[in-house]
Design a protein around this motif. Sequence first.
Motif, mmCIF file in Angstrom:
data_model
loop_
_atom_site.group_PDB
_atom_site.id
_atom_site.type_symbol
_atom_site.label_atom_id
_atom_site.label_comp_id
_atom_site.label_asym_id
_atom_site.label_seq_id
_atom_site.Cartn_x
_atom_site.Cartn_y
_atom_site.Cartn_z
ATOM 1 N N GLN A 26 0.816 -1.183 0.013
ATOM 2 C CA GLN A 26 0.001 0.117 -0.007
ATOM 3 C C GLN A 26 0.799 1.278 -0.004
ATOM 4 N N GLU A 27 0.247 2.310 -0.626
ATOM 5 C CA GLU A 27 0.962 3.401 -0.783
ATOM 6 C C GLU A 27 0.940 4.293 0.551
ATOM 7 N N GLY A 28 1.822 4.935 1.136
ATOM 8 C CA GLY A 28 1.961 5.688 2.307
ATOM 9 C C GLY A 28 1.979 4.992 3.661
ATOM 10 N N ILE A 73 3.868 4.831 9.292
ATOM 11 C CA ILE A 73 4.813 4.792 10.497
ATOM 12 C C ILE A 73 5.597 5.951 10.697
ATOM 13 N N GLU A 74 6.013 6.820 10.172
ATOM 14 C CA GLU A 74 6.590 8.193 10.446
ATOM 15 C C GLU A 74 5.631 8.851 11.517
ATOM 16 N N ALA A 75 4.379 9.032 11.249
ATOM 17 C CA ALA A 75 3.299 10.040 11.871
ATOM 18 C C ALA A 75 2.974 9.246 13.209
#
Length: 70
Positions: A52-54, A59-61
């Motif tokens: 999946q894109e994003g 994960i960073e968020a």
Amino acid sequence: MGRPTELSPEERADLIRRGYRPIEIWVPDLNNEALRVQLQEEARRIAEADAQEGILDWIEAAGPTDWDKP
């Protein structure tokens, strides 16, 4: 199958005296069909999420974790 050869009381006492302690380790039984089905489903879901894109943005968020601490 049973347990491996047991230690004699003397061998056990010697190991404890030398600073060792006995532990028991349980590992997944890959011959268990229910576990194999569960692992296959988890692998499929991981592969699907990875495609999946994003996902890296998510994960960073999620922010730093305890693993990130020095």
